[in-house]
Design an enzyme around this catalytic site. Structure first.
Site, PDB file in Angstrom:
ATOM      1  N   ASP A 196       1.683   2.636  -0.789  1.00  0.00           N
ATOM      2  CA  ASP A 196       2.384   1.680   0.058  1.00  0.00           C
ATOM      3  C   ASP A 196       3.350   0.886  -0.823  1.00  0.00           C
ATOM      4  O   ASP A 196       2.945   0.286  -1.820  1.00  0.00           O
ATOM      5  CB  ASP A 196       1.362   0.753   0.709  1.00  0.00           C
ATOM      6  CG  ASP A 196       1.972  -0.193   1.728  1.00  0.00           C
ATOM      7  OD1 ASP A 196       3.066  -0.725   1.472  1.00  0.00           O
ATOM      8  OD2 ASP A 196       1.333  -0.420   2.770  1.00  0.00           O
ATOM      9  N   GLY A 197       4.624   0.870  -0.453  1.00  0.00           N
ATOM     10  CA  GLY A 197       5.625   0.169  -1.251  1.00  0.00           C
ATOM     11  C   GLY A 197       5.347  -1.322  -1.370  1.00  0.00           C
ATOM     12  O   GLY A 197       5.592  -1.925  -2.422  1.00  0.00           O
ATOM     13  N   ASP A 227      14.466   2.140   0.018  1.00  0.00           N
ATOM     14  CA  ASP A 227      15.058   2.993   1.053  1.00  0.00           C
ATOM     15  C   ASP A 227      13.919   3.554   1.901  1.00  0.00           C
ATOM     16  O   ASP A 227      13.772   4.759   2.048  1.00  0.00           O
ATOM     17  CB  ASP A 227      15.876   4.117   0.391  1.00  0.00           C
ATOM     18  CG  ASP A 227      16.685   4.914   1.397  1.00  0.00           C
ATOM     19  OD1 ASP A 227      16.914   4.415   2.517  1.00  0.00           O
ATOM     20  OD2 ASP A 227      17.096   6.048   1.059  1.00  0.00           O
TER      21      ASP A 227
END
Length: 243
Positions: free
Chosen positions: A113-114, A131
């Site tokens: 998970d970013g 992005d």
């Protein structure tokens, strides 16, 4: 991490492959004969960070997609370590389809998970590229004030955030305000000429103070021809500012 991330699909023509979550939006496009080329304009604009960080040593990216930016950076910036975080395992499963290189000492793709990644980064990064889109657009976890605060904390003192945002999102102005708050208003917006996205650059230090000449930062002539417009757009936009 979502329980059931939506699988993307691939559209193929004689010359190209493109990654989609729906037929209405192209996530990534690759030329079959030139897989390392940046086909979509927004990716070339995102590489405008070279105007501010011409020789980054550590780059992080949230969102693999079809790997266009990852492949370009891996090939053209051999001095840089690149770590890519992607939350959707179905996207990672297509890395060979889009000729994303295998992991190595200077290149990593990880399922994560970013938002979690920026909260506890393994090291400072000179550039952070965000992005991250899915079937529903940009996930709220990648657009919160806490997320952008963590992005700022992740960066080295001269680090740069580059975020691809959908300008048509009803929350766009709020997102921009959150970035400005996290980065003390050191923010630049550049619209994507091909669609309704906007590329946002932000730095922990004044962006304008780091302007230089629009020179090739060591790229091959063919690669420089692709990103020169983005680099010059960043430089020209900052040169016109008075802050």
């Amino acid at each position: 991490m979502p329980d059931s991330p939506v699988p993307p699909f691939v559209c193929r023509t004689e010359d190209t492959k493109s990654l989609h979550f729906s037929l209405h939006a192209v996530q990534s496009r690759m030329r079959v004969d030139r897989p390392d080329r940046l086909e979509l304009a927004y990716t070339r604009t995102m590489m405008g960070f070279l105007a501010l960080q011409p020789a980054p040593r550590a780059i992080a990216m949230i969102g693999l997609g079809g790997g266009s930016l990852a492949k370009f950076i891996h090939q053209q910036l051999p001095q840089a370590f690149l770590k890519v975080v992607e939350i959707n395992p179905h996207v990672i499963a297509l890395r060979e389809e889009f000729e994303v290189p295998p992991d190595s000492e200077r290149f990593r793709v990880r399922l994560a998970d970013g938002a979690d990644f920026v909260r506890s980064p393994p090291q400072p990064f000179d550039v952070l590229l965000v992005d991250g889109f899915d079937y529903d657009g940009q996930p709220p976890a990648l657009a919160s004030q806490a997320f952008y605060d963590d992005c700022a904390a992740l960066l080295s003192p001269e680090g740069v955030l580059v975020a691809n945002l959908y300008a048509g999102d009803p929350d766009y102005e709020c997102q921009l305000a959150r970035i400005e708050r996290a980065f003390a208003h050191q923010v630049l917006q550049l619209p994507d000429p091909e669609c309704s996205n906007t590329i946002v650059f932000a730095g922990r230090q004044p962006l304008r103070a780091r302007l230089g000449e629009a020179r090739n930062p060591g790229l091959s002539p063919a690669a420089w021809a692709q990103v020169r417009g983005g680099v010059r757009a960043v430089q020209q936009a900052l040169a016109q500012r008075t802050d």
